[in-house]
Write a protein that holds these residues in place. Structure first.
Motif, PDB file in Angstrom:
ATOM      1  N   ILE A   1      -1.632 -11.191  -7.442  1.00 10.23           N
ATOM      2  CA  ILE A   1      -1.626 -10.366  -6.237  1.00 10.23           C
ATOM      3  C   ILE A   1      -0.204 -10.009  -5.831  1.00 10.23           C
ATOM      4  CG2 ILE A   1      -2.148 -10.386  -3.763  1.00 10.23           C
ATOM      5  CD1 ILE A   1      -4.692 -11.976  -4.459  1.00 10.23           C
ATOM      6  N   ALA A   2       0.713 -10.979  -5.882  1.00 12.11           N
ATOM      7  CA  ALA A   2       2.102 -10.707  -5.525  1.00 12.11           C
ATOM      8  C   ALA A   2       2.703  -9.644  -6.433  1.00 12.11           C
ATOM      9  CB  ALA A   2       2.925 -11.992  -5.587  1.00 12.11           C
ATOM     10  N   ASP A   3       2.434  -9.730  -7.721  1.00 10.69           N
ATOM     11  CA  ASP A   3       2.969  -8.747  -8.671  1.00 10.69           C
ATOM     12  C   ASP A   3       2.410  -7.352  -8.386  1.00 10.69           C
ATOM     13  OD1 ASP A   3       4.501 -10.650  -9.938  1.00 10.69           O
ATOM     14  OD2 ASP A   3       3.087 -10.977 -11.587  1.00 10.69           O
ATOM     15  N   GLU A   4       1.121  -7.275  -8.074  1.00 10.33           N
ATOM     16  CA  GLU A   4       0.519  -5.977  -7.774  1.00 10.33           C
ATOM     17  C   GLU A   4       1.057  -5.408  -6.465  1.00 10.33           C
ATOM     18  OE1 GLU A   4      -1.205  -4.130  -9.632  1.00 10.33           O
ATOM     19  OE2 GLU A   4      -1.777  -5.509 -11.245  1.00 10.33           O
ATOM     20  N   PHE A   5       1.227  -6.255  -5.468  1.00 12.53           N
ATOM     21  CA  PHE A   5       1.809  -5.795  -4.206  1.00 12.53           C
ATOM     22  C   PHE A   5       3.237  -5.307  -4.426  1.00 12.53           C
ATOM     23  CE2 PHE A   5      -0.897  -8.486  -1.015  1.00 12.53           C
ATOM     24  CZ  PHE A   5      -2.038  -7.816  -1.443  1.00 12.53           C
ATOM     25  N   ALA A   6       3.987  -6.045  -5.237  1.00 12.39           N
ATOM     26  CA  ALA A   6       5.381  -5.688  -5.499  1.00 12.39           C
ATOM     27  C   ALA A   6       5.485  -4.351  -6.230  1.00 12.39           C
ATOM     28  CB  ALA A   6       6.052  -6.785  -6.318  1.00 12.39           C
ATOM     29  N   THR A   7       4.543  -4.091  -7.121  1.00  8.26           N
ATOM     30  CA  THR A   7       4.536  -2.815  -7.842  1.00  8.26           C
ATOM     31  C   THR A   7       4.202  -1.662  -6.903  1.00  8.26           C
ATOM     32  OG1 THR A   7       3.877  -3.896  -9.902  1.00  8.26           O
ATOM     33  CG2 THR A   7       3.473  -1.536  -9.739  1.00  8.26           C
ATOM     34  N   ALA A   8       3.251  -1.884  -6.016  1.00 10.14           N
ATOM     35  CA  ALA A   8       2.826  -0.835  -5.088  1.00 10.14           C
ATOM     36  C   ALA A   8       3.821  -0.615  -3.953  1.00 10.14           C
ATOM     37  CB  ALA A   8       1.458  -1.175  -4.513  1.00 10.14           C
ATOM     38  N   ASP A   9       4.576  -1.648  -3.614  1.00 15.13           N
ATOM     39  CA  ASP A   9       5.509  -1.588  -2.484  1.00 15.13           C
ATOM     40  C   ASP A   9       6.782  -2.344  -2.868  1.00 15.13           C
ATOM     41  OD1 ASP A   9       6.702  -1.447   0.030  1.00 15.13           O
ATOM     42  OD2 ASP A   9       5.573  -3.158   0.809  1.00 15.13           O
ATOM     43  N   ALA A  10       7.606  -1.692  -3.691  1.00 16.21           N
ATOM     44  CA  ALA A  10       8.777  -2.363  -4.268  1.00 16.21           C
ATOM     45  C   ALA A  10       9.780  -2.819  -3.218  1.00 16.21           C
ATOM     46  CB  ALA A  10       9.461  -1.418  -5.264  1.00 16.21           C
ATOM     47  N   SER A  11       9.832  -2.145  -2.085  1.00 16.89           N
ATOM     48  CA  SER A  11      10.814  -2.508  -1.055  1.00 16.89           C
ATOM     49  C   SER A  11      10.561  -3.896  -0.475  1.00 16.89           C
ATOM     50  CB  SER A  11      10.806  -1.464   0.068  1.00 16.89           C
ATOM     51  OG  SER A  11       9.537  -1.431   0.715  1.00 16.89           O
ATOM     52  N   ASN A  12       9.339  -4.385  -0.601  1.00 17.87           N
ATOM     53  CA  ASN A  12       9.008  -5.717  -0.075  1.00 17.87           C
ATOM     54  C   ASN A  12       8.651  -6.708  -1.186  1.00 17.87           C
ATOM     55  OD1 ASN A  12       9.211  -5.312   2.840  1.00 17.87           O
ATOM     56  ND2 ASN A  12       7.478  -3.911   2.605  1.00 17.87           N
ATOM     57  N   ALA A  13       9.055  -6.403  -2.401  1.00 14.25           N
ATOM     58  CA  ALA A  13       8.694  -7.237  -3.555  1.00 14.25           C
ATOM     59  C   ALA A  13       9.145  -8.686  -3.385  1.00 14.25           C
ATOM     60  CB  ALA A  13       9.288  -6.642  -4.832  1.00 14.25           C
ATOM     61  N   ASP A  14      10.356  -8.881  -2.909  1.00  5.84           N
ATOM     62  CA  ASP A  14      10.873 -10.251  -2.754  1.00  5.84           C
ATOM     63  C   ASP A  14      10.035 -11.050  -1.762  1.00  5.84           C
ATOM     64  OD1 ASP A  14      12.864  -9.706  -4.564  1.00  5.84           O
ATOM     65  OD2 ASP A  14      14.414  -9.342  -3.062  1.00  5.84           O
ATOM     66  N   ALA A  15       9.615 -10.388  -0.696  1.00  7.81           N
ATOM     67  CA  ALA A  15       8.811 -11.080   0.319  1.00  7.81           C
ATOM     68  C   ALA A  15       7.463 -11.495  -0.252  1.00  7.81           C
ATOM     69  CB  ALA A  15       8.611 -10.173   1.532  1.00  7.81           C
TER      70      ALA A  15
END
Length: 302
Positions: A150-164
């Protein structure tokens, strides 16, 4: 002293901006309450989560309504369990179009097949043999894997918040490791020879594998499956031969065949387990898992 209108308005506007809630950067829908729970933990305040399958629903037979589809406007991702649990994913994909990505969170998680004679199963419904158990969320380690997916998919969809997202997933994994340690400690109260789990349908394979139990599913993978008279006889014999201490109904599936098995064997009936993860009384993974472990230990310990 002359005070300009601009200088008067600036503090007021600044205060209003501070008071306004931050709008989530990412809109996500889920097809299972446990995925909604995990998505909220990984996404934090940067993700808006819509639960299509509500607590108390039937994970095996749910299909989104036209109203559900209307709520998907602006949704970037839809999180599904996968492993053939949601048979309607093809139709859903056609309905939402290419702007919304459907993620089968369970796809990269190793599957368990229902196989008679294997190390995991004491016996097995013939009609379910070879089928994949889709209830992967009964494993703590699998939920840790799901947090990463889920974190990887969120990071791909919203790269600006990937670290969070990735930091939140790590925090979830640490919490889950602590939860697994608690479960292992609780389960030590059950002698290894008594770690045999008789359940209403084949839904606890992943739990059994992770915590060293043998699985005895009375029915197949779905709630609507039926046990043949021959299989009921075999199950009764398995319970007697292995001196199994208890049988576990489920919060949403209590087939009459359990009553027959209890009548024939005199076996104890444990507290109903939460099998499909959609109980309205335990809407998070931790609540479901603690309930199940506590019920199993209480029934099987000497």
């Amino acid at each position: 002293m002359k005070i300009s209108l601009r200088s008067m308005l600036f503090p007021v506007l600044a205060a209003l901006l501070v008071a306004l809630p931050a709008q989530a950067a990412l809109k996500v829908a889920t097809l299972h309450p446990l995925l909604g729970d995990l998505a909220r933990q990984v996404g934090g305040d940067k993700v808006e989560v819509i639960d299509l399958l509500k607590p108390g629903g039937d994970a095996h037979h749910f299909e989104p309504t036209s109203k559900d589809l209307g709520n998907l406007k602006g949704t970037a991702l839809i999180l599904a369990s996968g492993k053939h649990l949601e048979s309607y994913l093809g139709k859903l994909s056609d309905s939402v179009g290419g702007g919304t990505k459907i993620i089968e969170v369970g796809r990269p998680i190793p599957s368990i097949k229902i196989e008679a004679g294997g190390d995991l199963f004491l016996c097995c419904p013939a009609h379910a043999a070879g089928g994949i158990d889709p209830h992967w969320w009964h494993s703590v380690d699998n939920m840790k894997r799901a947090a990463r997916v889920i974190a990887d998919e969120f990071a791909t969809a919203d790269a600006s918040n990937a670290d969070a997202y990735r930091a939140n997933a790590e925090a979830v994994q640490k919490k889950l490791s602590t939860l697994k340690g608690w479960a292992q400690q609780q389960i030590t109260a059950i002698p290894k020879s008594d770690r045999k789990l008789v359940t209403a349908h084949a839904s606890f394979s992943y739990f059994c594998k992770e915590f060293g139990f043998k699985s005895v599913p009375v029915l197949g993978i779905g709630r609507e499956d039926e046990a043949t008279p021959k299989y009921v006889v075999e199950t009764i014999k398995t319970i007697r031969d292995n001196k199994i201490r208890a049988v576990f109904p489920e919060d949403q599936a209590n087939p009459k065949v359990l009553q027959e098995i209890v009548r024939e064997t005199g076996i104890k009936v444990g507290t109903p387990l939460i099998a499909d993860g959609t109980s309205s009384n335990a809407t998070t993974f931790e609540a479901m898992f603690r309930h199940n472990v506590t019920a199993i230990v209480e029934a099987l310990k000497p």
